[in-house]
Design a protein around this motif. Structure first.
Motif, PDB file in Angstrom:
ATOM      1  N   UNK A  33       6.779  -8.951  -7.998  1.00 25.76           N
ATOM      2  CA  UNK A  33       5.878  -7.811  -7.821  1.00 25.76           C
ATOM      3  C   UNK A  33       6.551  -6.713  -7.010  1.00 25.76           C
ATOM      4  N   UNK A  34       7.210  -7.123  -5.929  1.00 30.24           N
ATOM      5  CA  UNK A  34       7.889  -6.152  -5.064  1.00 30.24           C
ATOM      6  C   UNK A  34       9.044  -5.485  -5.806  1.00 30.24           C
ATOM      7  N   UNK A  35       9.808  -6.271  -6.558  1.00 34.99           N
ATOM      8  CA  UNK A  35      10.942  -5.730  -7.310  1.00 34.99           C
ATOM      9  C   UNK A  35      10.469  -4.756  -8.389  1.00 34.99           C
ATOM     10  N   UNK A  36       9.357  -5.080  -9.061  1.00 33.90           N
ATOM     11  CA  UNK A  36       8.830  -4.200 -10.104  1.00 33.90           C
ATOM     12  C   UNK A  36       8.385  -2.869  -9.511  1.00 33.90           C
ATOM     13  N   UNK A  37       7.746  -2.906  -8.340  1.00 30.43           N
ATOM     14  CA  UNK A  37       7.290  -1.678  -7.694  1.00 30.43           C
ATOM     15  C   UNK A  37       8.469  -0.795  -7.296  1.00 30.43           C
ATOM     16  N   UNK A  38       9.459  -1.397  -6.661  1.00 26.90           N
ATOM     17  CA  UNK A  38      10.638  -0.637  -6.227  1.00 26.90           C
ATOM     18  C   UNK A  38      11.407  -0.106  -7.431  1.00 26.90           C
ATOM     19  N   UNK A  39      11.498  -0.912  -8.494  1.00 32.25           N
ATOM     20  CA  UNK A  39      12.197  -0.476  -9.693  1.00 32.25           C
ATOM     21  C   UNK A  39      11.550   0.745 -10.329  1.00 32.25           C
ATOM     22  N   UNK A  40      10.216   0.744 -10.406  1.00 28.35           N
ATOM     23  CA  UNK A  40       9.510   1.888 -10.981  1.00 28.35           C
ATOM     24  C   UNK A  40       9.661   3.116 -10.083  1.00 28.35           C
ATOM     25  N   UNK A  41       9.671   2.909  -8.770  1.00 27.49           N
ATOM     26  CA  UNK A  41       9.857   4.018  -7.835  1.00 27.49           C
ATOM     27  C   UNK A  41      11.225   4.665  -8.032  1.00 27.49           C
ATOM     28  N   UNK A  42      12.265   3.858  -8.164  1.00 28.00           N
ATOM     29  CA  UNK A  42      13.611   4.384  -8.378  1.00 28.00           C
ATOM     30  C   UNK A  42      13.705   5.117  -9.716  1.00 28.00           C
ATOM     31  N   UNK A  43      13.011   4.606 -10.724  1.00 31.74           N
ATOM     32  CA  UNK A  43      12.995   5.258 -12.031  1.00 31.74           C
ATOM     33  C   UNK A  43      12.345   6.637 -11.946  1.00 31.74           C
ATOM     34  N   UNK A  44      11.254   6.728 -11.205  1.00 34.05           N
ATOM     35  CA  UNK A  44      10.571   8.019 -11.022  1.00 34.05           C
ATOM     36  C   UNK A  44      11.458   8.989 -10.244  1.00 34.05           C
ATOM     37  N   UNK A  45      12.149   8.490  -9.221  1.00 35.22           N
ATOM     38  CA  UNK A  45      13.042   9.348  -8.446  1.00 35.22           C
ATOM     39  C   UNK A  45      14.169   9.892  -9.315  1.00 35.22           C
ATOM     40  N   UNK A  46      14.698   9.039 -10.197  1.00 37.69           N
ATOM     41  CA  UNK A  46      15.739   9.484 -11.121  1.00 37.69           C
ATOM     42  C   UNK A  46      15.197  10.547 -12.072  1.00 37.69           C
ATOM     43  N   UNK A  47      13.955  10.374 -12.518  1.00 37.64           N
ATOM     44  CA  UNK A  47      13.341  11.359 -13.401  1.00 37.64           C
ATOM     45  C   UNK A  47      13.172  12.709 -12.730  1.00 37.64           C
ATOM     46  N   UNK A  48      12.759  12.705 -11.479  1.00 37.12           N
ATOM     47  CA  UNK A  48      12.583  13.960 -10.741  1.00 37.12           C
ATOM     48  C   UNK A  48      13.927  14.645 -10.512  1.00 37.12           C
ATOM     49  N   UNK A  49      14.950  13.851 -10.193  1.00 38.28           N
ATOM     50  CA  UNK A  49      16.289  14.423 -10.020  1.00 38.28           C
ATOM     51  C   UNK A  49      16.736  15.120 -11.301  1.00 38.28           C
ATOM     52  N   UNK A  90       0.835  -1.199   0.000  1.00 41.31           N
ATOM     53  CA  UNK A  90       0.000   0.000   0.000  1.00 41.31           C
ATOM     54  C   UNK A  90       0.872   1.252   0.000  1.00 41.31           C
ATOM     55  N   UNK A  91       1.859   1.288   0.886  1.00 45.25           N
ATOM     56  CA  UNK A  91       2.728   2.460   1.004  1.00 45.25           C
ATOM     57  C   UNK A  91       3.613   2.610  -0.229  1.00 45.25           C
ATOM     58  N   UNK A  92       4.238   1.506  -0.671  1.00 48.37           N
ATOM     59  CA  UNK A  92       5.128   1.574  -1.831  1.00 48.37           C
ATOM     60  C   UNK A  92       4.384   2.031  -3.086  1.00 48.37           C
ATOM     61  N   UNK A  93       3.184   1.509  -3.283  1.00 49.95           N
ATOM     62  CA  UNK A  93       2.410   1.888  -4.462  1.00 49.95           C
ATOM     63  C   UNK A  93       1.997   3.348  -4.407  1.00 49.95           C
ATOM     64  N   UNK A  94       1.545   3.796  -3.229  1.00 53.76           N
ATOM     65  CA  UNK A  94       1.136   5.188  -3.084  1.00 53.76           C
ATOM     66  C   UNK A  94       2.310   6.134  -3.326  1.00 53.76           C
ATOM     67  N   UNK A  95       3.460   5.819  -2.764  1.00 52.54           N
ATOM     68  CA  UNK A  95       4.642   6.667  -2.945  1.00 52.54           C
ATOM     69  C   UNK A  95       5.109   6.647  -4.405  1.00 52.54           C
ATOM     70  N   UNK A  96       5.160   5.461  -4.995  1.00 48.70           N
ATOM     71  CA  UNK A  96       5.639   5.327  -6.369  1.00 48.70           C
ATOM     72  C   UNK A  96       4.787   6.125  -7.339  1.00 48.70           C
ATOM     73  N   UNK A  97       3.476   5.991  -7.254  1.00 56.27           N
ATOM     74  CA  UNK A  97       2.617   6.682  -8.213  1.00 56.27           C
ATOM     75  C   UNK A  97       2.407   8.144  -7.847  1.00 56.27           C
ATOM     76  N   UNK A  98       2.686   8.514  -6.611  1.00 56.51           N
ATOM     77  CA  UNK A  98       2.733   9.939  -6.281  1.00 56.51           C
ATOM     78  C   UNK A  98       3.959  10.583  -6.930  1.00 56.51           C
ATOM     79  N   UNK A  99       5.074   9.872  -6.933  1.00 56.79           N
ATOM     80  CA  UNK A  99       6.263  10.345  -7.653  1.00 56.79           C
ATOM     81  C   UNK A  99       5.963  10.480  -9.152  1.00 56.79           C
ATOM     82  N   UNK A 100       5.273   9.483  -9.694  1.00 58.44           N
ATOM     83  CA  UNK A 100       4.894   9.525 -11.104  1.00 58.44           C
ATOM     84  C   UNK A 100       3.967  10.704 -11.375  1.00 58.44           C
ATOM     85  N   UNK A 101       2.999  10.934 -10.482  1.00 51.25           N
ATOM     86  CA  UNK A 101       2.102  12.066 -10.627  1.00 51.25           C
ATOM     87  C   UNK A 101       2.826  13.393 -10.516  1.00 51.25           C
TER      88      UNK A 101
END
Length: 253
Positions: free
Chosen positions: A226-242, A143-154
Protein backbone atom coordinates in the motif's frame (compact mmCIF):
# COMPACT_ATOMS: atom_id res chain seq x y z
CA UNK A 1 14.39 28.88 -3.10
CA UNK A 2 11.99 31.84 -3.28
CA UNK A 3 10.31 31.38 0.09
CA UNK A 4 8.44 34.69 -0.14
CA UNK A 5 6.73 33.70 -3.39
CA UNK A 6 5.83 30.24 -2.07
CA UNK A 7 4.38 31.73 1.11
CA UNK A 8 2.41 34.36 -0.85
CA UNK A 9 0.74 31.76 -3.10
CA UNK A 10 0.16 29.38 -0.17
CA UNK A 11 -1.38 32.11 1.98
CA UNK A 12 -3.62 33.27 -0.87
CA UNK A 13 -4.93 29.73 -1.47
CA UNK A 14 -5.55 29.14 2.23
CA UNK A 15 -7.36 32.47 2.52
CA UNK A 16 -9.62 31.47 -0.37
CA UNK A 17 -10.51 28.27 1.48
CA UNK A 18 -11.46 30.15 4.63
CA UNK A 19 -13.55 32.61 2.60
CA UNK A 20 -15.57 29.64 1.31
CA UNK A 21 -15.67 27.77 4.61
CA UNK A 22 -19.16 26.34 4.08
CA UNK A 23 -18.19 24.80 0.75
CA UNK A 24 -14.64 23.77 1.69
CA UNK A 25 -15.13 22.33 5.17
CA UNK A 26 -18.71 22.31 6.45
CA UNK A 27 -20.37 20.67 3.42
CA UNK A 28 -17.94 17.67 3.23
CA UNK A 29 -18.21 17.11 7.00
CA UNK A 30 -22.02 17.12 6.86
CA UNK A 31 -22.01 14.76 3.86
CA UNK A 32 -19.67 12.35 5.66
CA UNK A 33 -21.83 12.52 8.80
CA UNK A 34 -24.80 11.45 6.70
CA UNK A 35 -22.80 8.43 5.54
CA UNK A 36 -22.26 7.49 9.18
CA UNK A 37 -25.98 7.80 9.89
CA UNK A 38 -27.10 5.85 6.80
CA UNK A 39 -24.42 3.17 6.58
CA UNK A 40 -23.62 2.95 10.28
CA UNK A 41 -27.22 2.71 11.44
CA UNK A 42 -29.09 1.13 8.54
CA UNK A 43 -26.46 -1.36 7.35
CA UNK A 44 -24.60 -1.62 10.65
CA UNK A 45 -27.71 -2.97 12.36
CA UNK A 46 -27.63 -5.93 9.95
CA UNK A 47 -23.86 -6.28 9.49
CA UNK A 48 -22.56 -6.04 13.04
CA UNK A 49 -18.85 -6.79 12.43
CA UNK A 50 -16.31 -7.03 9.59
CA UNK A 51 -13.03 -8.79 10.41
CA UNK A 52 -13.91 -8.51 14.09
CA UNK A 53 -14.42 -4.72 13.86
CA UNK A 54 -17.84 -3.07 14.46
CA UNK A 55 -19.17 -2.03 11.07
CA UNK A 56 -19.65 1.60 12.08
CA UNK A 57 -15.97 1.82 13.03
CA UNK A 58 -14.87 -0.25 10.03
CA UNK A 59 -16.12 2.31 7.49
CA UNK A 60 -14.41 5.30 9.16
CA UNK A 61 -11.07 4.99 7.28
CA UNK A 62 -12.92 4.51 3.99
CA UNK A 63 -15.08 7.59 4.55
CA UNK A 64 -12.07 9.71 5.47
CA UNK A 65 -10.25 8.46 2.38
CA UNK A 66 -13.28 9.21 0.20
CA UNK A 67 -13.35 12.84 1.35
CA UNK A 68 -9.57 13.13 1.25
CA UNK A 69 -9.27 11.94 -2.36
CA UNK A 70 -12.11 14.02 -3.77
CA UNK A 71 -11.21 17.20 -1.90
CA UNK A 72 -7.48 16.93 -2.68
CA UNK A 73 -8.20 16.59 -6.39
CA UNK A 74 -10.83 19.35 -6.43
CA UNK A 75 -8.83 21.84 -4.35
CA UNK A 76 -5.65 21.50 -6.38
CA UNK A 77 -7.44 21.41 -9.74
CA UNK A 78 -9.40 24.61 -9.08
CA UNK A 79 -6.38 26.30 -7.49
CA UNK A 80 -4.27 26.13 -10.67
CA UNK A 81 -7.18 26.34 -13.13
CA UNK A 82 -8.42 29.69 -11.84
CA UNK A 83 -5.14 31.52 -12.72
CA UNK A 84 -5.41 29.95 -16.19
CA UNK A 85 -9.00 31.13 -16.50
CA UNK A 86 -8.21 34.71 -15.45
CA UNK A 87 -4.88 34.87 -17.27
CA UNK A 88 -2.84 35.56 -14.14
CA UNK A 89 -0.87 32.36 -14.68
CA UNK A 90 1.33 34.30 -17.11
CA UNK A 91 2.38 36.54 -14.23
CA UNK A 92 3.47 33.42 -12.35
CA UNK A 93 5.36 32.09 -15.35
CA UNK A 94 7.20 35.38 -15.84
CA UNK A 95 7.97 35.86 -12.15
CA UNK A 96 11.31 34.76 -10.62
CA UNK A 97 9.83 31.52 -9.32
CA UNK A 98 10.50 28.00 -10.58
CA UNK A 99 7.91 25.39 -11.53
CA UNK A 100 8.90 23.44 -8.43
CA UNK A 101 8.09 26.41 -6.19
CA UNK A 102 4.78 27.03 -7.98
CA UNK A 103 3.81 23.38 -7.57
CA UNK A 104 4.96 23.33 -3.94
CA UNK A 105 2.78 26.33 -3.08
CA UNK A 106 -0.42 25.22 -4.83
CA UNK A 107 -0.13 21.54 -3.92
CA UNK A 108 0.94 22.39 -0.36
CA UNK A 109 -2.16 24.54 0.14
CA UNK A 110 -4.50 21.92 -1.36
CA UNK A 111 -2.95 19.14 0.73
CA UNK A 112 -3.15 21.24 3.90
CA UNK A 113 -6.86 21.85 3.38
CA UNK A 114 -7.48 18.15 2.74
CA UNK A 115 -5.50 17.06 5.80
CA UNK A 116 -7.41 19.52 8.01
CA UNK A 117 -10.67 18.18 6.58
CA UNK A 118 -9.57 14.59 7.21
CA UNK A 119 -8.73 15.35 10.84
CA UNK A 120 -12.06 17.14 11.34
CA UNK A 121 -13.92 14.15 9.89
CA UNK A 122 -11.91 11.85 12.16
CA UNK A 123 -12.94 13.93 15.18
CA UNK A 124 -16.55 13.93 13.95
CA UNK A 125 -16.50 10.15 13.52
CA UNK A 126 -15.52 9.72 17.17
CA UNK A 127 -18.91 11.22 18.06
CA UNK A 128 -20.68 8.38 16.25
CA UNK A 129 -18.52 5.33 16.88
CA UNK A 130 -15.73 4.34 19.30
CA UNK A 131 -12.39 4.72 17.54
CA UNK A 132 -8.97 3.32 18.24
CA UNK A 133 -5.93 4.22 16.13
CA UNK A 134 -3.45 1.39 16.58
CA UNK A 135 -0.65 3.00 14.55
CA UNK A 136 -1.06 6.79 14.78
CA UNK A 137 2.27 7.57 13.07
CA UNK A 138 1.36 5.45 10.04
CA UNK A 139 -2.14 6.95 10.07
CA UNK A 140 -0.68 10.46 9.74
CA UNK A 141 1.82 9.21 7.15
CA UNK A 142 -0.90 7.73 4.94
CA UNK A 143 -3.03 10.85 5.46
CA UNK A 144 -0.25 13.20 4.35
CA UNK A 145 1.00 11.01 1.48
CA UNK A 146 -2.50 10.54 0.09
CA UNK A 147 -3.35 14.23 0.35
CA UNK A 148 -0.11 15.27 -1.36
CA UNK A 149 -0.35 12.58 -4.05
CA UNK A 150 -3.90 13.40 -5.10
CA UNK A 151 -3.26 17.13 -4.84
CA UNK A 152 -0.49 16.58 -7.40
CA UNK A 153 -2.97 14.60 -9.50
CA UNK A 154 -5.53 17.40 -9.16
CA UNK A 155 -2.88 19.94 -10.18
CA UNK A 156 -2.43 18.01 -13.44
CA UNK A 157 -6.21 17.93 -13.97
CA UNK A 158 -6.42 21.70 -13.42
CA UNK A 159 -3.82 22.28 -16.13
CA UNK A 160 -5.50 19.78 -18.46
CA UNK A 161 -9.03 21.18 -18.02
CA UNK A 162 -10.26 23.65 -20.63
CA UNK A 163 -13.46 24.53 -18.80
CA UNK A 164 -15.08 24.36 -15.37
CA UNK A 165 -17.08 21.29 -16.36
CA UNK A 166 -13.89 19.33 -17.03
CA UNK A 167 -12.70 19.99 -13.48
CA UNK A 168 -15.49 17.72 -12.23
CA UNK A 169 -15.19 14.91 -14.77
CA UNK A 170 -12.31 13.01 -13.16
CA UNK A 171 -13.40 13.45 -9.48
CA UNK A 172 -17.02 12.50 -10.19
CA UNK A 173 -16.64 9.84 -12.87
CA UNK A 174 -13.34 8.22 -11.88
CA UNK A 175 -12.10 9.02 -8.36
CA UNK A 176 -15.41 8.69 -6.49
CA UNK A 177 -16.50 5.39 -8.17
CA UNK A 178 -13.04 3.88 -7.64
CA UNK A 179 -13.25 4.85 -3.97
CA UNK A 180 -16.66 3.25 -3.54
CA UNK A 181 -15.39 0.10 -5.28
CA UNK A 182 -12.09 0.16 -3.39
CA UNK A 183 -13.26 -1.42 -0.14
CA UNK A 184 -14.35 1.77 1.60
CA UNK A 185 -17.53 0.15 2.92
CA UNK A 186 -16.57 -3.52 2.83
CA UNK A 187 -13.63 -5.88 2.95
CA UNK A 188 -12.64 -7.28 -0.43
CA UNK A 189 -12.38 -10.69 1.26
CA UNK A 190 -16.21 -10.65 1.23
CA UNK A 191 -16.19 -10.75 -2.59
CA UNK A 192 -16.10 -13.89 -4.74
CA UNK A 193 -12.54 -14.99 -5.64
CA UNK A 194 -12.76 -13.68 -9.21
CA UNK A 195 -13.86 -10.20 -8.13
CA UNK A 196 -11.21 -10.13 -5.42
CA UNK A 197 -8.58 -10.42 -8.15
CA UNK A 198 -10.29 -7.79 -10.32
CA UNK A 199 -10.49 -5.39 -7.37
CA UNK A 200 -6.73 -5.53 -6.91
CA UNK A 201 -6.39 -3.54 -10.16
CA UNK A 202 -8.15 -0.63 -8.41
CA UNK A 203 -5.38 1.62 -7.01
CA UNK A 204 -7.69 3.02 -4.33
CA UNK A 205 -7.82 -0.44 -2.70
CA UNK A 206 -4.21 -0.03 -1.60
CA UNK A 207 -4.85 3.42 -0.13
CA UNK A 208 -7.93 2.39 1.81
CA UNK A 209 -6.38 -0.89 2.97
CA UNK A 210 -3.20 0.76 4.24
CA UNK A 211 -5.14 3.51 5.97
CA UNK A 212 -7.47 1.00 7.62
CA UNK A 213 -4.47 -1.01 8.81
CA UNK A 214 -3.19 2.06 10.67
CA UNK A 215 -6.46 2.07 12.62
CA UNK A 216 -7.14 -1.57 13.35
CA UNK A 217 -4.06 -3.55 12.30
CA UNK A 218 -6.02 -5.42 9.63
CA UNK A 219 -5.83 -4.93 5.86
CA UNK A 220 -6.85 -6.52 2.58
CA UNK A 221 -3.37 -6.13 1.05
CA UNK A 222 0.10 -5.91 2.55
CA UNK A 223 0.73 -2.52 4.15
CA UNK A 224 4.16 -2.29 2.52
CA UNK A 225 2.54 -2.71 -0.88
CA UNK A 226 0.00 0.00 0.00
CA UNK A 227 2.79 2.40 0.94
CA UNK A 228 4.79 1.57 -2.19
CA UNK A 229 1.74 2.07 -4.43
CA UNK A 230 1.05 5.49 -2.89
CA UNK A 231 4.65 6.67 -3.25
CA UNK A 232 4.84 5.28 -6.78
CA UNK A 233 1.75 7.20 -7.89
CA UNK A 234 3.11 10.36 -6.23
CA UNK A 235 6.39 10.08 -8.15
CA UNK A 236 4.44 9.49 -11.37
CA UNK A 237 2.42 12.66 -10.80
CA UNK A 238 5.58 14.64 -10.04
CA UNK A 239 7.12 13.41 -13.29
CA UNK A 240 3.96 14.47 -15.14
CA UNK A 241 4.09 17.98 -13.69
CA UNK A 242 7.78 18.30 -14.57
CA UNK A 243 6.96 17.35 -18.17
CA UNK A 244 4.08 19.86 -18.31
CA UNK A 245 6.26 22.79 -17.24
CA UNK A 246 9.12 21.53 -19.40
CA UNK A 247 7.00 21.53 -22.56
CA UNK A 248 4.44 24.22 -21.65
CA UNK A 249 1.56 21.85 -22.41
CA UNK A 250 -1.80 23.57 -21.82
CA UNK A 251 0.00 26.47 -20.10
CA UNK A 252 1.59 28.62 -22.79
CA UNK A 253 -1.08 27.97 -25.42
Amino acid sequence: MNRHAIWAIYRFEMARAFRTLLQSIVAPVISTSLYFVVFGSAIGSRMTEVDGIPYGAFIVPGLIMLSLLTQSVSNAAFGIYFPKFTGTIYELLSAPISFFEITLAFVGAAATKSILLGLIILATASLFVPLHVEHPVFMLLFLVLTAVTFSLFGFIIGIWAEGFEKLQIVPLLIVTPLTFLGGSFYSISMLPPFWQKVTLFNPVVYLVSGFRWSFYGTSDVDVGLSLAATIGFMLLCMAGIWWIFRTGWRIRT
